[in-house]
Design a protein around this motif. Structure first.
Motif, PDB file in Angstrom:
ATOM      1  N   TRP A 112       0.934  -1.115   0.127  1.00 36.47           N
ATOM      2  CA  TRP A 112       0.099   0.041   0.053  1.00 36.47           C
ATOM      3  C   TRP A 112       0.937   1.248   0.038  1.00 36.47           C
ATOM      4  O   TRP A 112       0.558   2.122  -0.644  1.00 36.47           O
ATOM      5  N   LEU A 113       1.812   1.069   0.600  1.00 37.45           N
ATOM      6  CA  LEU A 113       2.882   2.409   0.792  1.00 37.45           C
ATOM      7  C   LEU A 113       3.333   2.476  -0.578  1.00 37.45           C
ATOM      8  O   LEU A 113       3.772   3.716  -0.963  1.00 37.45           O
ATOM      9  N   GLY A 114       3.845   1.471  -1.442  1.00 32.96           N
ATOM     10  CA  GLY A 114       4.367   1.430  -2.664  1.00 32.96           C
ATOM     11  C   GLY A 114       3.357   2.147  -3.692  1.00 32.96           C
ATOM     12  O   GLY A 114       3.778   2.858  -4.447  1.00 32.96           O
ATOM     13  N   VAL A 115       1.937   1.711  -3.387  1.00 31.97           N
ATOM     14  CA  VAL A 115       0.879   2.419  -4.283  1.00 31.97           C
ATOM     15  C   VAL A 115       0.727   3.648  -4.048  1.00 31.97           C
ATOM     16  O   VAL A 115       0.787   4.623  -5.032  1.00 31.97           O
ATOM     17  N   LEU A 116       0.958   4.336  -2.784  1.00 29.68           N
ATOM     18  CA  LEU A 116       1.061   5.599  -2.438  1.00 29.68           C
ATOM     19  C   LEU A 116       2.165   6.388  -3.085  1.00 29.68           C
ATOM     20  O   LEU A 116       2.012   7.544  -3.462  1.00 29.68           O
ATOM     21  N   GLY A 117       3.328   5.709  -2.920  1.00 26.31           N
ATOM     22  CA  GLY A 117       4.573   6.307  -3.719  1.00 26.31           C
ATOM     23  C   GLY A 117       4.505   6.355  -5.024  1.00 26.31           C
ATOM     24  O   GLY A 117       4.632   7.541  -5.642  1.00 26.31           O
ATOM     25  N   VAL A 118       4.023   5.481  -5.657  1.00 23.35           N
ATOM     26  CA  VAL A 118       3.811   5.546  -7.115  1.00 23.35           C
ATOM     27  C   VAL A 118       2.884   6.542  -7.551  1.00 23.35           C
ATOM     28  O   VAL A 118       3.234   7.297  -8.684  1.00 23.35           O
ATOM     29  N   LEU A 119       1.549   6.674  -6.995  1.00 27.30           N
ATOM     30  CA  LEU A 119       0.798   7.654  -7.117  1.00 27.30           C
ATOM     31  C   LEU A 119       1.177   8.981  -7.166  1.00 27.30           C
ATOM     32  O   LEU A 119       0.999   9.983  -7.792  1.00 27.30           O
ATOM     33  N   ALA A 120       1.826   9.452  -5.886  1.00 25.06           N
ATOM     34  CA  ALA A 120       2.242  10.672  -5.407  1.00 25.06           C
ATOM     35  C   ALA A 120       3.337  10.958  -6.608  1.00 25.06           C
ATOM     36  O   ALA A 120       3.407  12.132  -6.969  1.00 25.06           O
ATOM     37  N   MET A 121       4.052  10.269  -6.784  1.00 27.59           N
ATOM     38  CA  MET A 121       5.216  10.445  -7.833  1.00 27.59           C
ATOM     39  C   MET A 121       4.551  10.778  -9.180  1.00 27.59           C
ATOM     40  O   MET A 121       5.052  11.815 -10.029  1.00 27.59           O
ATOM     41  N   PHE A 122       3.529  10.073  -9.637  1.00 29.70           N
ATOM     42  CA  PHE A 122       2.892  10.411 -10.934  1.00 29.70           C
ATOM     43  C   PHE A 122       2.314  11.827 -10.898  1.00 29.70           C
ATOM     44  O   PHE A 122       2.122  12.473 -11.804  1.00 29.70           O
ATOM     45  N   VAL A 123       1.540  11.937  -9.820  1.00 31.00           N
ATOM     46  CA  VAL A 123       0.692  13.310  -9.684  1.00 31.00           C
ATOM     47  C   VAL A 123       1.843  14.533  -9.732  1.00 31.00           C
ATOM     48  O   VAL A 123       1.542  15.675 -10.270  1.00 31.00           O
ATOM     49  N   PHE A 124       2.860  14.254  -8.893  1.00 32.53           N
ATOM     50  CA  PHE A 124       3.937  15.204  -9.010  1.00 32.53           C
ATOM     51  C   PHE A 124       4.436  15.657 -10.024  1.00 32.53           C
ATOM     52  O   PHE A 124       4.649  16.884 -10.605  1.00 32.53           O
ATOM     53  N   ALA A 125       4.717  14.542 -10.640  1.00 36.64           N
ATOM     54  CA  ALA A 125       5.233  14.866 -12.644  1.00 36.64           C
ATOM     55  C   ALA A 125       4.200  15.577 -13.201  1.00 36.64           C
ATOM     56  O   ALA A 125       4.714  16.604 -13.848  1.00 36.64           O
ATOM     57  N   LEU A 126       3.097  15.156 -13.285  1.00 35.42           N
ATOM     58  CA  LEU A 126       1.816  15.637 -13.834  1.00 35.42           C
ATOM     59  C   LEU A 126       1.852  17.111 -13.582  1.00 35.42           C
ATOM     60  O   LEU A 126       1.294  18.159 -14.334  1.00 35.42           O
ATOM     61  N   SER A 127       1.548  17.631 -12.323  1.00 36.31           N
ATOM     62  CA  SER A 127       1.425  18.829 -11.813  1.00 36.31           C
ATOM     63  C   SER A 127       2.540  19.699 -12.016  1.00 36.31           C
ATOM     64  O   SER A 127       2.206  20.884 -12.361  1.00 36.31           O
ATOM     65  N   TRP A 128       3.888  19.284 -11.856  1.00 32.75           N
ATOM     66  CA  TRP A 128       4.820  20.055 -12.674  1.00 32.75           C
ATOM     67  C   TRP A 128       4.578  20.404 -14.198  1.00 32.75           C
ATOM     68  O   TRP A 128       4.776  21.703 -14.600  1.00 32.75           O
ATOM     69  N   LEU A 129       4.425  19.426 -14.977  1.00 30.28           N
ATOM     70  CA  LEU A 129       4.223  19.582 -16.558  1.00 30.28           C
ATOM     71  C   LEU A 129       2.877  20.552 -16.725  1.00 30.28           C
ATOM     72  O   LEU A 129       3.009  21.408 -17.454  1.00 30.28           O
ATOM     73  N   SER A 130       1.868  20.211 -15.819  1.00 29.72           N
ATOM     74  CA  SER A 130       0.728  21.073 -16.133  1.00 29.72           C
ATOM     75  C   SER A 130       0.988  22.579 -15.829  1.00 29.72           C
ATOM     76  O   SER A 130       0.464  23.490 -16.220  1.00 29.72           O
ATOM     77  N   ALA A 131       1.876  22.766 -14.494  1.00 30.19           N
ATOM     78  CA  ALA A 131       2.234  24.061 -14.388  1.00 30.19           C
ATOM     79  C   ALA A 131       3.073  24.798 -15.244  1.00 30.19           C
ATOM     80  O   ALA A 131       2.652  26.058 -15.801  1.00 30.19           O
ATOM     81  N   ALA A 132       3.683  23.820 -16.218  1.00 31.62           N
ATOM     82  CA  ALA A 132       4.556  24.696 -17.215  1.00 31.62           C
ATOM     83  C   ALA A 132       3.583  24.940 -18.262  1.00 31.62           C
ATOM     84  O   ALA A 132       3.690  26.117 -19.000  1.00 31.62           O
ATOM     85  N   LEU A 133       2.480  24.118 -18.725  1.00 34.64           N
ATOM     86  CA  LEU A 133       1.594  24.371 -19.595  1.00 34.64           C
ATOM     87  C   LEU A 133       0.620  25.686 -19.247  1.00 34.64           C
ATOM     88  O   LEU A 133       0.178  26.689 -20.215  1.00 34.64           O
TER      89      LEU A 133
END
Length: 259
Positions: free
Chosen positions: A144-165
């Motif tokens: 479950w911690l792994g799921v949380l980490g993967v999800l947070a990593m994915f959202v973090f990446a998309l959020s920075w890309l979204s900020a750039a857009l």
């Protein structure tokens, strides 16, 4: 040169911006409704409207589709960062921030941090509703911690890309259009059907785009299916997207606020 004092100040200012963005979200009824209701509606649609026609293996379709629903909703949630940041620019609030003694990076990090927090909460709601509908993950606390980490990593990446857009767009409407790809990519992945069921030309794209390894990693952690090299690919994709978004957002923010 970044000194410990400047880093501490930037962290404090980022926390202030995070609090501001959370308050904006809580005070926006339409944002709250879309944040909570849309993921649940998408889940219900795929489980009850499409689920009866899907054959993806020996288990129930809901067990297969929940990781894809989570990422679909996370992509939508992260895309709102572009609109929020573009709105701040259009309304002139960032010009006011520039006149204040705050770290310039705090504006961006505040938006990204709010996106990650909001999407993790939304994902928790989706998982809770999915369990009520029959979702039965076969996992343990460590996974479950792994799921949380993967999800947070994915959202973090998309959020920075979204900020750039959002900084690239000239208005909030354009920013919303730029992030359409966030909603499109999960549909052309293993989110809802195995990629093997797709035509050969589409299968190649689905297998080699960033969403598929993230979904397969989450599915493996939740349901015990083979992960293979998906975890490594997921980390590499998310790190590359996050770094690209971070560098682009920083450069665009400096350009947009230099005059």
């Amino acid at each position: 040169m970044n000194t410990p004092a400047s880093v501490l100040r930037a962290a404090k200012d980022s926390t202030t911006m995070l609090d501001r963005n959370i308050r904006h979200t809580l005070r926006s009824p339409d944002t709250m409704i879309m944040t909570i209701a849309l993921p649940v509606m998408i889940l219900l649609m795929f489980v009850y409207v499409f689920g009866g026609a899907m054959e993806v293996g020996p288990g129930a379709y809901i067990d297969y589709v929940v990781p894809g629903i989570i990422l679909l909703c996370a992509g939508f949630g992260a895309s709102t960062t572009a609109v929020a940041l573009s709105t701040d620019l259009a309304e002139g609030i960032i010009d006011r921030f520039r006149a204040m003694a705050i770290a310039r990076s705090a504006v961006l990090t505040g938006h990204v941090a709010e996106s990650v927090l909001r999407n993790l909460i939304t994902s928790g709601i989706v998982i809770g509703v999915a369990v009520l509908l029959g979702f039965r993950p076969t996992t343990d606390p460590l996974r479950w911690l792994g799921v949380l980490g993967v999800l947070a990593m994915f959202v973090f990446a998309l959020s920075w890309l979204s900020a750039a857009l959002g900084l690239l767009a000239r208005n909030p409407e354009a920013a919303n259009g730029f992030t359409f790809v966030f909603m499109f990519l999960p549909y052309v992945s293993s989110a809802f059907v195995p990629t093997e069921s797709m035509p050969s030309w589409l299968h190649a794209f689905a297998e080699n785009q960033p969403v598929t390894p993230v979904i397969e990693t989450m599915r493996g952690l939740l349901m015990g299916t083979p992960i293979g090299d998906s975890a490594l690919l997921a980390v590499l994709w998310c790190a590359g997207i996050a770094l690209t978004g971070y560098l682009a957002a920083g450069a665009l923010f400096r350009r947009r606020t230099s005059t």
